[in-house]
Design a protein around this motif. Structure first.
Motif, PDB file in Angstrom:
ATOM      1  N   MET A  70       0.822  -1.185   0.000  1.00  0.00           N
ATOM      2  CA  MET A  70       0.000   0.000   0.000  1.00  0.00           C
ATOM      3  C   MET A  70       0.871   1.256   0.000  1.00  0.00           C
ATOM      4  N   ILE A  71       1.882   1.241   0.829  1.00  0.00           N
ATOM      5  CA  ILE A  71       2.783   2.385   0.887  1.00  0.00           C
ATOM      6  C   ILE A  71       3.490   2.533  -0.459  1.00  0.00           C
ATOM      7  N   ARG A  72       3.774   1.413  -1.032  1.00  0.00           N
ATOM      8  CA  ARG A  72       4.448   1.422  -2.322  1.00  0.00           C
ATOM      9  C   ARG A  72       3.558   2.043  -3.396  1.00  0.00           C
ATOM     10  N   LYS A  73       2.266   1.682  -3.423  1.00  0.00           N
ATOM     11  CA  LYS A  73       1.330   2.253  -4.388  1.00  0.00           C
ATOM     12  C   LYS A  73       1.207   3.747  -4.171  1.00  0.00           C
ATOM     13  N   SER A  74       1.147   4.137  -2.934  1.00  0.00           N
ATOM     14  CA  SER A  74       1.029   5.555  -2.605  1.00  0.00           C
ATOM     15  C   SER A  74       2.284   6.307  -3.048  1.00  0.00           C
ATOM     16  N   MET A  75       3.424   5.686  -2.887  1.00  0.00           N
ATOM     17  CA  MET A  75       4.691   6.312  -3.287  1.00  0.00           C
ATOM     18  C   MET A  75       4.765   6.444  -4.814  1.00  0.00           C
ATOM     19  N   ASN A  76       4.340   5.409  -5.536  1.00  0.00           N
ATOM     20  CA  ASN A  76       4.336   5.445  -7.004  1.00  0.00           C
ATOM     21  C   ASN A  76       3.396   6.539  -7.515  1.00  0.00           C
TER      22      ASN A  76
END
Length: 188
Positions: A1-7
């Protein structure tokens, strides 16, 4: 989730930078006047105006050349008279040479030759004539798509073009009437 938000944040950041960089160019293109340096689209009116200017320039240049030819012919005749040979040496020179940007009606007496300059157009309207060619070829018959060689009969109502100024033309076998656009002179 954090990764999607970062992308998503990276993509949004890159798009924002791209929009900021391209904004001045887009606004400049929208605000430019048609036909200006910023918007180089050329209109039909502009092209027609430039064509008319070019046609006027060419017509004026042709008039100057024609005047020069007449002057040169006059000087040749004067020199021949001064030398006392005007009756013998001047019989092959005809001062009715011309350059025209429109078709001119030219009558060539029987057994005389019309010699044409480069890019001159010729149409036989009446009479009979044969082709005078050069070492580089004959007269281009654009009506038939053929190169007419020495001695061939000039067909009536065919558009003939001389590609270069090298002595090509036609010899009238009977009194002949030609339409000529370009430079020419008549000799015996």
């Amino acid at each position: 989730m954090i990764r999607k938000s970062m992308n998503r944040k990276i993509i949004a950041f890159v798009l924002g930078i791209a929009a900021l960089i391209s904004f001045p160019y887009i606004s400049k293109a929208v605000d430019s006047e048609p036909g200006s340096e910023e918007d180089p689209i050329v209109t039909q009116g502009y092209v027609e105006m430039r064509n008319n200017q070019l046609k006027y320039y060419i017509d004026e240049s042709i008039k100057k050349i024609n005047d020069s030819i007449v002057e040169i012919n006059n000087q040749i005749q004067k020199i021949s008279k001064d030398m006392g040979n005007s009756s013998n040496n001047n019989k092959d020179i005809n001062t009715s040479s011309s350059i025209s940007s429109t078709y001119e009606i030219v009558t060539v007496p029987a057994n005389k030759k019309i010699i044409l300059g480069a890019s001159t157009e010729l149409i036989l309207r009446a009479g009979q004539a044969t082709v005078i060619d050069s070492q580089y070829g004959g007269l281009a018959d654009v009506t038939m798509g053929k190169d007419l060689k020495y001695g061939e009969r000039v067909p009536s109502n065919h558009l003939l073009i001389v590609p270069r100024d090298d002595g090509r033309g036609a010899e009238a076998k009977t009194d002949a009437i030609f339409m000529v656009k370009g430079s020419y002179y008549i000799i015996e």
